[in-house]
Scaffold this active site. Structure first.
Site: not given
Length: 475
Positions: A187, A399, A452
């Site tokens: 991330s 994601d 994600h």
């Protein structure tokens, strides 16, 4: 006698100088072995150490970075060592340990007031590597500062803190100095992991006191170029069947494929963007196939600085109540359970948390006084590629926070030749995802059905991917 006294004083002063130099090299830290954890039945089937390393500040002790270290369950004397950072910024590395790549899992049971239970994760990356999970930047998880000034940090300062942390941690753990080392994270760590890797490399080249055997880096669903990532949301939504062909063509033409800074006088573009939002409202952007839940600690929105774009109203559209048959249907419920677990005194005692250092533990600290200084980390990838470091960049293909098409696009922009063309990679006879390898030793991989971030949704596939790559085998 006077001469003897002077010699004695000189020797004493030299001793103090050497003591100061030696104390500079010694890690200002605290660590303890953890063999039992509340909520887990029996002794831990792996070696866990927790502790603090002091970095930054005039006294080198202002910032206390907390870590969880788990030795490889295979051969810790030879297996690689990973530094793992969770994104946010401000999300605890316990997220990586409990939800993604660590050997523990929260048992999904409805909370009744008793301590949540833990179970063993058979797909942990610690099967083949030792991992240091660090709560960074300061203020994240159990990391804290002894002064208010210590909390003022950002991309550059936190990366320097991590380099200091590693140097001191390695001095305190000399048995791992020669092991292959990799920086890793997901991330928002797509901004800082490349810089940390560069700082380690630069320190080695400059002949720093401690040589860290850095071999490369790993990034999952990494935010890298926020402008590109925003502009790839529309084609991603179209490719996943979330918007119609007609809307896709209209918004692409009216906005000129630029959705970051929209001209307020462009009426058609604004109208198309509004239609786009209506189509994707109610989706869970972390994984577009999973239900959206409005409780607990939701996944953090990617922090991309001040911008006006098609993503700026996500909170308005997405954080709305959605009925559910059971809280256990929502993956996010595990985040709520984690806060119940970490804020129990017996857990804090078991983890050897400094008493009074922090108040309530939060999975993601959203109010850190943090400066987002790296707006684009591609330059660091270029630098590290020139130096020959290996890299694995992977993306869950469901994601929508950092779409895989955006990650694929910036990798292509590096203009390295392809040495292993786009193909599927297989796990137990099934397609785990798709991959391509470039001449700069960078491997890009998608994880089929991942979100994600990918290991949270596809742990079996991700440990297979990691094990092959870390062993320098084709995916």
């Amino acid at each position: 006698m006077a001469g003897s006294a002077e010699k004695l004083l000189l020797c004493f002063n030299m001793f103090l100088v050497h003591l100061q130099l030696w104390s500079f090299l010694l890690p200002i830290s605290y660590s303890a072995t953890v063999t039992y954890l509340p909520g887990f039945q029996g002794p831990l089937p792996f070696e866990l150490e927790t502790g603090y390393v002091g970095v930054g500040g005039e006294s080198e002790e202002d910032v206390q970075l907390f870590y969880y270290f788990i030795k490889s369950e295979k051969n810790p004397k030879k297996d690689p060592v990973l530094l793992w950072l969770t994104g946010g910024p401000g999300c605890s590395s316990l997220s990586g340990l409990l939800y993604e790549i660590g050997p523990l899992r929260l048992v999904m049971e409805e909370y009744t007031g008793s301590l949540p239970n833990l179970s063993y994760n058979p797909y942990s990356w610690t099967k083949v590597a030792s991992i240091i999970f660090v709560d960074s930047p300061v203020g994240t998880g159990f990391s804290y500062s002894r002064s208010s000034q210590g909390y003022q940090t950002g991309d550059f300062e936190s990366s320097k803190h991590l380099y200091q942390f590693l140097s001191k941690w390695m001095i305190g753990h000399p048995e791992f100095v020669e092991n292959p080392f990799y920086a890793a994270g997901d991330s928002y760590s797509g901004r800082t992991v490349p810089l940390v890797t560069k700082l380690i490399s630069d320190g080695n080249e400059a002949g720093s006191e401690l040589f860290i055997n850095i071999k490369g880096y790993i990034l999952g669903n990494p935010t890298t170029d926020p402008v590109l990532e925003s502009n790839k949301l529309v084609p991603y939504a179209h490719g996943m069947g979330l918007i119609s062909d007609e809307l896709y063509e209209s918004v692409k033409n009216s906005c000129g494929e630029n959705y970051v800074q929209i001209d307020p006088t462009n009426v058609q573009c604004l109208k198309d963007i509004q239609s786009f939002h209506k189509c994707i409202s109610g989706l869970n952007t972390a994984h577009i196939l999973e239900p959206l839940c409005d409780f607990g600690s939701p996944k953090p929105k990617e922090r991309v600085g001040d911008r006006r774009s098609l993503t700026q109203n996500y909170k308005e559209y997405f954080l709305v109540p959605h009925p559910s048959n059971s809280v256990l249907d929502c993956r996010d419920y595990a985040y709520y359970l984690t806060e119940c677990w970490t804020n129990d005194n017996s857990v804090r005692n078991a983890l050897h948390i400094h008493k009074g250092s922090i108040g309530k533990w939060q999975r993601c600290h959203r109010d850190l006084p943090y400066s987002h200084e790296i707006q684009n980390s591609i330059q660091y990838h270029v630098n590290l590629s020139k130096k020959g470091y290996r890299s694995l960049i992977y993306s869950g293909d469901h994601d929508m926070m950092v779409p895989f098409v955006a990650t694929e696009a910036w990798i292509k922009s590096l203009n390295y030749s392809i040495i292993d063309e786009w193909r599927s990679w297989i796990v137990e006879g099934q397609i785990g995802g798709y991959t391509r390898t470039y001449s700069n030793r960078m491997t890009f991989a998608t994880v089929k059905g991942g979100g994600h971030t990918a290991p949270e949704f596809k742990p079996k596939e991700c440990i297979a991917m990691f094990n092959r790559w870390i062993s320098e085998e084709p995916l």
